[in-house]
Write a protein that holds these residues in place. Structure first.
Motif, PDB file in Angstrom:
ATOM      1  N   ARG A  85       0.834  -1.211   0.000  1.00 34.62           N
ATOM      2  CA  ARG A  85       0.000   0.000   0.000  1.00 34.62           C
ATOM      3  C   ARG A  85       0.871   1.265   0.000  1.00 34.62           C
ATOM      4  N   THR A 105      -2.363  -8.866  -4.306  1.00 29.78           N
ATOM      5  CA  THR A 105      -2.405  -7.674  -3.447  1.00 29.78           C
ATOM      6  C   THR A 105      -2.484  -6.410  -4.298  1.00 29.78           C
ATOM      7  N   ARG A 108      -5.980  -6.002  -5.721  1.00 32.17           N
ATOM      8  CA  ARG A 108      -6.929  -5.529  -4.709  1.00 32.17           C
ATOM      9  C   ARG A 108      -6.744  -4.028  -4.452  1.00 32.17           C
ATOM     10  N   LEU A 109      -5.487  -3.594  -4.334  1.00 34.13           N
ATOM     11  CA  LEU A 109      -5.214  -2.180  -4.101  1.00 34.13           C
ATOM     12  C   LEU A 109      -5.628  -1.320  -5.292  1.00 34.13           C
ATOM     13  N   GLN A 111      -8.055  -1.938  -7.376  1.00 39.72           N
ATOM     14  CA  GLN A 111      -9.521  -1.836  -7.334  1.00 39.72           C
ATOM     15  C   GLN A 111      -9.964  -0.818  -6.287  1.00 39.72           C
ATOM     16  N   GLU A 112      -9.280  -0.872  -5.162  1.00 39.15           N
ATOM     17  CA  GLU A 112      -9.648  -0.026  -4.030  1.00 39.15           C
ATOM     18  C   GLU A 112      -9.334   1.449  -4.286  1.00 39.15           C
ATOM     19  N   THR A 113      -8.178   1.715  -4.922  1.00 37.26           N
ATOM     20  CA  THR A 113      -7.719   3.095  -5.098  1.00 37.26           C
ATOM     21  C   THR A 113      -8.047   3.665  -6.481  1.00 37.26           C
TER      22      THR A 113
END
Length: 217
Positions: A85, A105, A108-109, A111-113
């Motif tokens: 992150r 990882t 996922r990051l 998608q999140e950011t």
């Protein structure tokens, strides 16, 4: 030696290889260099830098970014999943994507950011047990898996074994990249970047020849 001489040598290597001028990005490897040396290179107008450790970069670059525009930071060392992150926040490119857990990882990051640094898959061309990187035989399937995760794979990276002719490893990396439709080749360091450029390097990582010998580590 210094930045000006390295820049000139890169230009000559591009011309010798029949490459377009400016087609090779010089990453000035600033790991463990005193801030004064890094600031001097920034003062000369260079903006592309490489760091090995997330923690060291986090302590150094936010301040420089406040004072210098357009810094393009590349992570060229191994990355622990729990620091991914922070790496996403600090770096524009990450050259050490080397395992499925890290790829997941990153996905996922991203998608999140809603954003993701440009990524290079590290290939362990020498199949050295102590070195990070995907084995050459596994590279195609790993690249395919990363693309299935919608990761922005820009290219490949390698660090040849010290005791072997690096050109053999640069040629192998270029071959894997070509068959996977990847344009980026992060290969070549202070002692061999001209050979890397002759074999298609798009990013060369040069530290001591620009800054002088590191003071620690």
């Amino acid at each position: 030696m210094g930045l000006a001489e390295i820049t000139e040598r890169i230009a000559k290597a591009e011309a010798s290889a029949g490459r377009d001028a400016g087609s090779v990005t010089l990453i000035a490897v600033s790991k463990v260099q005193p801030d004064a040396r890094v600031e001097a290179v920034l003062g000369e107008g260079h903006r592309v830098f490489g760091e090995n450790r997330v923690q060291e970069a986090a302590g150094k670059w936010p301040d420089f970014r406040e004072r210098f525009d357009g810094i393009d930071l590349h992570l060229i060392g191994p990355l622990q999943t729990n620091k991914a992150r922070t790496a996403f926040e600090l770096f524009q490119s990450i050259h050490s994507l080397d395992r499925p857990k890290l790829a997941n990882t990153f996905a996922r990051l991203a998608q999140e950011t809603g954003a993701c640094p440009e990524l290079f898959v590290q290939v362990n061309t020498g199949e050295e047990p102590q070195k990070a990187g995907v084995l050459p035989a596994d590279a195609d399937s790993f690249i395919e898996d990363c693309r299935a995760l919608d990761l922005p794979i820009r290219g490949l990276m390698c660090i040849p074994p010290l005791e072997e002719e690096p050109s053999l490893h640069f040629a192998l990396l270029a071959k894997i990249a070509a068959r996977n439709g990847l344009a980026g080749l992060s290969m070549g360091m202070s002692g061999d970047f001209e050979r890397a450029i002759a074999l298609g390097a798009t990013h060369v990582r040069v530290g001591s020849a620009i800054f002088g010998e590191r003071t620690q580590g």
